[in-house]
Structure formats: C-alpha cells, structure tokens
Design an enzyme around this catalytic site. Structure first.
Site, mmCIF file in Angstrom:
data_model
loop_
_atom_site.group_PDB
_atom_site.id
_atom_site.type_symbol
_atom_site.label_atom_id
_atom_site.label_comp_id
_atom_site.label_asym_id
_atom_site.label_seq_id
_atom_site.Cartn_x
_atom_site.Cartn_y
_atom_site.Cartn_z
ATOM 1 N N ARG A 108 1.047 -1.165 -0.041
ATOM 2 C CA ARG A 108 -0.145 0.016 -0.076
ATOM 3 C C ARG A 108 0.956 1.313 0.180
ATOM 4 O O ARG A 108 1.956 1.137 0.542
ATOM 5 C CB ARG A 108 -0.783 0.018 1.243
ATOM 6 C CG ARG A 108 -2.076 -0.950 1.329
ATOM 7 C CD ARG A 108 -3.147 -0.672 2.376
ATOM 8 N NE ARG A 108 -2.311 -1.162 3.835
ATOM 9 C CZ ARG A 108 -1.842 -0.435 4.566
ATOM 10 N NH1 ARG A 108 -1.747 0.787 4.386
ATOM 11 N NH2 ARG A 108 -1.458 -1.324 5.822
ATOM 12 N N TYR A 257 -1.876 -3.598 -6.993
ATOM 13 C CA TYR A 257 -1.553 -4.741 -5.732
ATOM 14 C C TYR A 257 -2.325 -4.235 -4.444
ATOM 15 O O TYR A 257 -2.662 -3.219 -4.221
ATOM 16 C CB TYR A 257 0.066 -4.379 -5.311
ATOM 17 C CG TYR A 257 0.374 -5.773 -4.460
ATOM 18 C CD1 TYR A 257 0.068 -6.969 -4.859
ATOM 19 C CD2 TYR A 257 0.724 -5.516 -2.972
ATOM 20 C CE1 TYR A 257 0.671 -7.815 -3.888
ATOM 21 C CE2 TYR A 257 1.083 -6.376 -2.153
ATOM 22 C CZ TYR A 257 1.234 -7.628 -2.709
ATOM 23 O OH TYR A 257 1.520 -8.687 -1.954
ATOM 24 N N LYS A 266 -9.686 -1.768 1.472
ATOM 25 C CA LYS A 266 -9.268 -0.707 2.299
ATOM 26 C C LYS A 266 -10.106 0.712 1.911
ATOM 27 O O LYS A 266 -10.470 1.449 2.662
ATOM 28 C CB LYS A 266 -7.755 -0.468 2.267
ATOM 29 C CG LYS A 266 -7.069 -1.532 2.729
ATOM 30 C CD LYS A 266 -7.289 -2.189 4.351
ATOM 31 C CE LYS A 266 -6.373 -3.172 4.606
ATOM 32 N NZ LYS A 266 -6.781 -3.788 6.028
ATOM 33 N N HIS A 286 -11.364 -1.477 11.156
ATOM 34 C CA HIS A 286 -10.284 -2.509 10.880
ATOM 35 C C HIS A 286 -10.238 -3.293 11.842
ATOM 36 O O HIS A 286 -9.475 -3.596 12.515
ATOM 37 C CB HIS A 286 -9.136 -1.611 10.618
ATOM 38 C CG HIS A 286 -7.860 -2.249 10.138
ATOM 39 N ND1 HIS A 286 -6.591 -2.062 10.178
ATOM 40 C CD2 HIS A 286 -7.892 -3.405 9.336
ATOM 41 C CE1 HIS A 286 -5.653 -2.821 9.564
ATOM 42 N NE2 HIS A 286 -6.713 -3.712 8.994
ATOM 43 N N SER A 308 -1.881 -3.810 10.964
ATOM 44 C CA SER A 308 -1.424 -4.854 10.083
ATOM 45 C C SER A 308 -0.226 -5.586 10.661
ATOM 46 O O SER A 308 0.638 -5.087 11.276
ATOM 47 C CB SER A 308 -0.959 -4.257 8.697
ATOM 48 O OG SER A 308 -1.908 -3.359 8.377
ATOM 49 N N CYS A 310 -0.441 -7.885 12.937
ATOM 50 C CA CYS A 310 -0.049 -8.335 14.472
ATOM 51 C C CYS A 310 -0.954 -9.544 14.604
ATOM 52 O O CYS A 310 -1.077 -9.807 15.858
ATOM 53 C CB CYS A 310 -0.728 -7.180 15.313
ATOM 54 S SG CYS A 310 0.072 -5.491 15.505
ATOM 55 N N ASP A 333 -10.393 -8.974 8.957
ATOM 56 C CA ASP A 333 -9.776 -7.944 8.542
ATOM 57 C C ASP A 333 -10.621 -6.638 8.796
ATOM 58 O O ASP A 333 -10.206 -5.823 9.360
ATOM 59 C CB ASP A 333 -9.236 -7.859 7.110
ATOM 60 C CG ASP A 333 -8.301 -6.719 7.126
ATOM 61 O OD1 ASP A 333 -7.448 -6.332 8.069
ATOM 62 O OD2 ASP A 333 -8.397 -5.892 5.757
ATOM 63 N N ARG A 428 0.996 -12.516 -0.301
ATOM 64 C CA ARG A 428 -0.131 -12.381 0.155
ATOM 65 C C ARG A 428 -0.653 -13.642 -0.380
ATOM 66 O O ARG A 428 -0.489 -14.492 -1.384
ATOM 67 C CB ARG A 428 -1.034 -11.565 -0.294
ATOM 68 C CG ARG A 428 -0.579 -9.910 0.306
ATOM 69 C CD ARG A 428 -1.112 -9.797 1.637
ATOM 70 N NE ARG A 428 -0.713 -8.611 2.431
ATOM 71 C CZ ARG A 428 -1.246 -7.851 3.073
ATOM 72 N NH1 ARG A 428 -2.736 -8.253 3.680
ATOM 73 N NH2 ARG A 428 -0.984 -6.759 3.831
HETATM 74 C C1 OXD Z 1 -3.615 -4.241 5.767
HETATM 75 C C2 OXD Z 1 -4.076 -5.347 5.025
HETATM 76 O O1 OXD Z 1 -2.643 -3.773 5.150
HETATM 77 O O2 OXD Z 1 -5.264 -6.006 5.741
HETATM 78 O O3 OXD Z 1 -3.853 -3.871 6.869
HETATM 79 O O4 OXD Z 1 -3.748 -5.763 4.006
HETATM 80 MN MN MN Z 2 -5.683 -4.952 7.267
#
Ligand code: OXD
Ligand code: MN
Length: 649
Positions: A108, A257, A266, A286, A308, A310, A333, A428
């Site tokens: 991102r 991506y 997001k 989130h 993200s 964690c 998520d 991913r």
């Molecule tokens: C993030 C994801 O970056 O879920 O939080 O991809």
């Molecule tokens: Mn996320």
C-alpha cells in the site's frame, strides 16, 4: 453465442502457456462506440451506464467486459493471465495460482493516498505548526481533478476495461453496500471475485437505479509509454489513490497490488465506508470478528482491531488450547457494526475472502489458514517450489525434502544461504472465506452477529500488560485512540519503530480523526437510546518481552486463555483487579492449567510507573502535535485522569 474467449485478441505466449484461439471479434453491443465483449449494456442501470460511459470516454479502452462472476469467466481470465505470464499454475494444489508483481509494486502507498473534501479539516486534523500530519492526506477538489486529468486520459488504450459489480457484505443484508469497480486488470477481477460477492446478482440489485460506490482503477501506463514489466504493468512513479467521500467515489491509478487495486477492501470498506458510517450512525472498522463458545455451550462474538501484521488472521482462526473451547471465524480484517433496534451491536464482515499476509503463516501458527488456501487461491509474491507448491518464511518445516525453491523474484533460493527472504514480507494469499474449516455458521447472517466485546491491541514489547479492561466506554475509546504498535510490512515504512496507530485505522480514516473519536463516543448513547449497552472494551498485547528479548506469553492458541477471561468479565465475574490503567485479571484468574510453559505472571501484568508516565507523555505529545484543535474534550479528560492515576501509583 460465441465463446467468451473468442472476443479476446491472442496474447504473447509465455513459456508453456496454453494457446488462445484467434477468432475475429464479433461485436454484438457497445456503449458509446466502445464494444462490449461480455454482458450487455441493457443489464446496466442508467446510473451504472453513465458511470461506465464516462470512464470509457476518459480511459479509452479497446473494449468493455461486464463481469458476470461465473466460473467460466474466471477460468477464461486465469487462462489469459497465464498466457500473459502474470500468473503461473501451482499444480500441487487445486486451481491455485501464483502472481509475481513488478518489484516496485508490492505494498500500500500511504503517502500517495488522499481524501478529497472541500475543506481540509473535513478530511484530516490540522497538526501543530511545523509538525507533519500523520492521520491521512488531504487533496483539494481542484487538485483531485488535475491528478485524474494528468493520468487517466487514454490510460487503458489497447486494454480491456472490466466492469465489476460487487457487494460488500451478503447481497441481501441491509448492512451491505454495493460498488462498481472499473479496472483494466484481470488479476484484480479474479481477486475481487474472491474478496467480494461479485457479478450479475449485484447488477440485479442495482436495477432500481440505486446508488453505488464508484471505484475507478487503472494499473496505469507510464508517461513515456514504456512498461518495464509487461506481465505486471504499473506506473509506480505516478501512483495515486484518491477518495471523494461526498461523491462516494474512489479513483486509483498506477498500482495493481493489494489495497491499492482491490478497491472494495481498504478504500471502500474502510475509508469511504467510515464516512458513510458516520453519516448513517454506524462503525466501519479495521477489525476481525470471531465467535467463541465455552465448555457450557455459551457463544459470544468479539471484534478486535490490531494494526496490520499483528496476527489478526491468526486470532480470527485460532485453535484454542483451553479444553472445551471453540473459536469460529466471521472475518479477519474488517467489521461493519451497527446497533440494532434493541441496542445490541451487530457486525458483518463485508468481505468474502481472506487477503492474508503469507510469511509467518504455517501449520504451527495458523493451521486453519493453511487448510483454507489449498484451492481456488491466488498467491502473490510468495516463493514457489519445484513440486508445484508455495513457500514462504515460516513454512520451513513443511517443505518436501529435496524440492528446489524459486524466490518471489523468480531466482533460485536456498534455505540458510540466500541473503534475502524467499517471499516478499508483504506477500499474500487471496482465498475464499467459505473454505476456512472454522468459518462461523452465521458468517453470512444478514442481520450480523451480536458483538459482546471490542478488543484493541498492538505489538508492544515493553510495559503493556497481556490484557486490561477499560473502565468505561469513553475510557475504551481513549485506549483505541492511544494505540501504538511496531510497524508493518504491509505499508511502505521501513524498520521496526513503535508507531501510533489509533484504532488500527491510521492509514484508513476517511474523515478527520477528531470527528471519528466524537462519533465513537456518541455510540454509547446510541446504544442506550435503543435500550441496550455498548460492549465492553479491552486492550490486549501478546507481544510483551522480558529483559532478554524473549516473549513473555506463548500467544496463538494460548490466547484462548485471555479470551476466556474476557468472556467471564462480560458475564460479570469479579475476576479483576483495578489498576491505574484499567482492570487487569486478579491474581490467578487467567486459567493457566495445562500450559506447557512457565509464565511469569508478575512481569506479564506489571505496570511500571516509569513506563506509563512516559507513555502518558508520549500520548499527550501525539495529541498535541497531531490534533491540537480536533481532540474531543472527553478524550483529553481521559488522558488527564490516566496521568493523575499513574502519578499516584
Ligand atoms: C492491511 C491489510 O494492510 O489487511 O491491513 O492488507
Ligand atoms: Mn488489514
């Protein structure tokens, strides 16, 4: 009717790829002269037609493909992507594919992500003079238009423009919202098929000419026309991700991506979603959602926000080690949550799949994820094995002896010898949620599942106990606002620094964080007015370390012991001890029976005065720097109260 593939030009054949037929294009309908090669314009409502026509006029694609969501269509696109060299099959599994991106397009791009509003304060807080704002980026309506005009005209020349109708949330749920993503990436189309409910049923829902979220995406064409990696076109230099909440509009250019291109995730479910939620009186967060059943058969649902990387996916799919407990997964998520007419908070997972970080996922850390991803899954930027499988850091024990590994860049890779990781740290898997062996029976419930507790958390190596409970709703909102964590590979940041990540939403706020806090504070009243209670709020930290850098808590399935304490608290058990920072488990109240590791409870729950005085100071500094004008008084008071309590320790 001609076969779908017949409308596609032959593509440059990659090694070993299947040959595509080269039948001349038979055009049977069009939109303003742009030929439609799949679907018919009559399927589109007037508003959708308008949007598609405007987008086509801007981007000038060769043809338009209205995505129907069928398996035939998906297979056709996968075959095409294979022939282009964008993806390769993974014969070890069933219908699984590996995509390798341009190495410049792997994360991102927060610095290039903007919210457009008339006034800056609507989008982001005004920081203290001389301080750089860290709660999003604003763009003016004029600059927004210019950014589009500088990038989009003609950017889809020679390409197919796909029109992807999709629903965030079950199609029939009153909590769901619909979007149309226009994209020139077939990889995005296939990923959206996994991550959302997508296709003709969504167009049917729009037949009444209702509104939808507009999502325009192009992988872009560099200004000099030179695409450095034809199998993964992108324009990293000019990448930009734009959101205009007033129009429910997302415009994304230059990247193919993840969150930059799968716009339902997001961009829609969090950034635009949070603005819709504010207007309509609910929460777009989130957060994972899980159901936990205790040995008596009582089931509760919990939502949890962690930044993200964690371990959100791991927690959402946990195998509890505590005997008699069962965890089931609703989502990993994002949660959309609304108080119902009785004042009970209800949540849906707006997504339909998991777009999980691969490295670190293994049969030891997350067996349920590993079982989810062996069919119908698109992997991106992981390493591959000579027996047709995938590999990443963490899978060492699962390698078939003797296999050769090719890293995410396509180079041979040898364990313990190669310097760089085999898989990109932000690689991913993109897999259907329905394939998860512990998917919750109610995960597609139209009304959503009832939420009993909200968890905040982060990676805090120092000072923060394993779990503590907020004293009240507003104290809980304060805890969310003060969340901090070690940084993540999902974004472009480098190195391990402790970053403020309020509500794990720092990169995803669609409007001013001060207003967001006010909105959260107001939820308590919303619950009360409907005759209910807002859920209890907790903070968890699985990542505290001892003086030698060793984790104090085993984590993973053992986290069920913490969830057990949390649900006992929800049930009103007096198993807590009041501390200056909140309620921690009273001594012995975390069930440690059968834990095959000695846990230093004293250290795990210690609340060092020196650490917390510093923490309070740092939170104050963060607020003073980032929202000197926008912090709600109530949150400022919570901080002052915490400071007073810590000083008296
Ligand atoms: C993030 C994801 O970056 O879920 O939080 O991809
Ligand atoms: Mn996320």
């Amino acid at each position: 009717m001609p076969h779908l593939l017949d409308h596609y030009q032959p593509l440059p054949a990659a090694m070993g790829s299947p040959k595509l037929k080269t039948v001349p294009k038979a055009i049977y309908n069009h939109l303003r002269g742009f030929p439609i090669v799949n679907g018919e314009h009559a399927q589109l409502s007037a508003k959708v037609q308008d949007y598609v026509e405007q987008s086509a006029a801007l981007c000038q694609p060769d043809k338009i493909h209205i995505v129907d969501g069928s398996e035939e269509e998906s297979n056709m696109l996968l075959t095409m992507l294979h022939s282009q060299g964008t993806i390769q099959p993974l014969p070890k599994y069933d219908n699984c594919w590996l995509a390798r991106t341009n190495p410049a397009d792997v994360a991102r791009v927060e610095s290039k992500t903007f919210i457009c509003t008339e006034n800056r304060e609507q989008a982001i807080p005004t920081p203290k003079e001389g301080i750089k704002g860290a709660l999003g980026n604003w763009i003016s309506p004029e600059d927004y238009d210019t950014a589009i005009q500088n990038r989009f005209p003609g950017c889809m020349k020679g390409r197919t423009m796909y029109v992807v109708p999709f629903s965030m949330g079950p199609i029939a749920s009153p909590l769901s919202k619909v979007g149309i993503e226009i994209t020139d990436s077939a990889y995005v189309v296939n990923s959206m098929r996994v991550m959302t409910r997508m296709g003709h049923e969504v167009l049917d829902k729009l037949a009444d000419n209702s509104d939808f979220v507009k999502c325009l995406h192009s992988v872009g064409t560099p200004a000099n026309g030179k695409i450095s990696m034809p199998s993964w076109p992108c324009d990293p230099e000019r990448t930009i991700i734009l959101h205009k909440p007033e129009n429910n509009e997302i415009v994304s250019y230059g990247s193919g991506y993840g969150g930059n291109s799968l716009l339902g995730k997001k961009c829609f479910a969090l950034r635009i979603g949070s603005t819709i939620a504010k207007r309509e009186g609910w929460l777009a967060e989130h957060m994972l959602i899980l159901g936990i059943t205790n040995p008596n058969g009582d089931k509760k649902y919990i939502a949890a926000a962690f930044p993200s990387a964690c371990g959100k996916t791991n927690l959402a799919m946990m195998n509890p080690t505590l005997p008699g407990y069962k965890v089931e997964c609703v989502g990993d998520d994002i949660a959309w949550m609304k108080f119902d007419s009785k004042g009970q908070l209800r949540a849906i997972n707006p997504e339909n799949g998991f777009f999980g970080v691969a490295p670190g996922t293994s049969s030891a850390t997350n067996p349920n994820a590993m079982k989810t991803i062996h069919k119908n899954t698109i992997f991106t930027n992981v390493a591959s094995t000579s027996d047709g499988g995938v590999f990443w850091e963490g899978m060492e024990d699962e390698l078939t002896p003797g296999v050769q590994i090719t890293d995410w860049l396509g180079q041979p890779w040898t364990p313990n010898q190669s310097k760089n990781p085999a898989a990109h740290p932000n690689s991913r898997f993109c897999a259907p949620a329905s394939q998860c062996p512990i998917i919750d029976p109610a995960w597609e419930d139209n009304e959503g599942v009832p939420i009993s507790a909200i968890l905040f958390g982060g990676r805090r190596p120092e000072g923060v106990p394993l779990v503590y409970e907020a004293n009240s709703w507003s104290h809980g909102v304060f805890i969310g606002s003060a969340m901090r964590s070690e940084s993540t590979a999902a974004a472009e940041h480098k190195g391990k620094v402790i970053m403020n990540d309020p509500f794990a939403m720092r990169p995803f706020f669609g409007y001013n964080f001060g207003d967001y806090l006010q909105h959260w504070l107001s939820m308590e009243q919303r619950a009360a007015q409907a005759g209910g209670d807002a859920p209890k709020i907790f903070h968890v930290n699985w990542f505290r370390k001892d003086g030698h850098g060793k984790f104090l808590w085993p984590g993973f399935g053992e986290n069920s012991r913490v969830l057990d304490w949390i649900i006992r608290r929800i049930d009103g058990e007096e198993c807590y001890q009041q501390t200056p920072i909140g309620r921690i488990p009273s001594q012995g109240s975390i069930n440690l029976d059968g834990l095959n590791q000695r846990v230093d409870e004293k250290q795990l729950f210690s609340i060092p005065k020196k650490f917390w005085l510093k923490e309070v100071d740092e939170i104050k500094q963060y607020y003073d720097n980032q929202l000197p004008h926008d912090l709600p008084q109530q949150i400022g008071n919570e901080l002052q109260d915490l400071k007073n309590r810590v000083e008296q320790m």
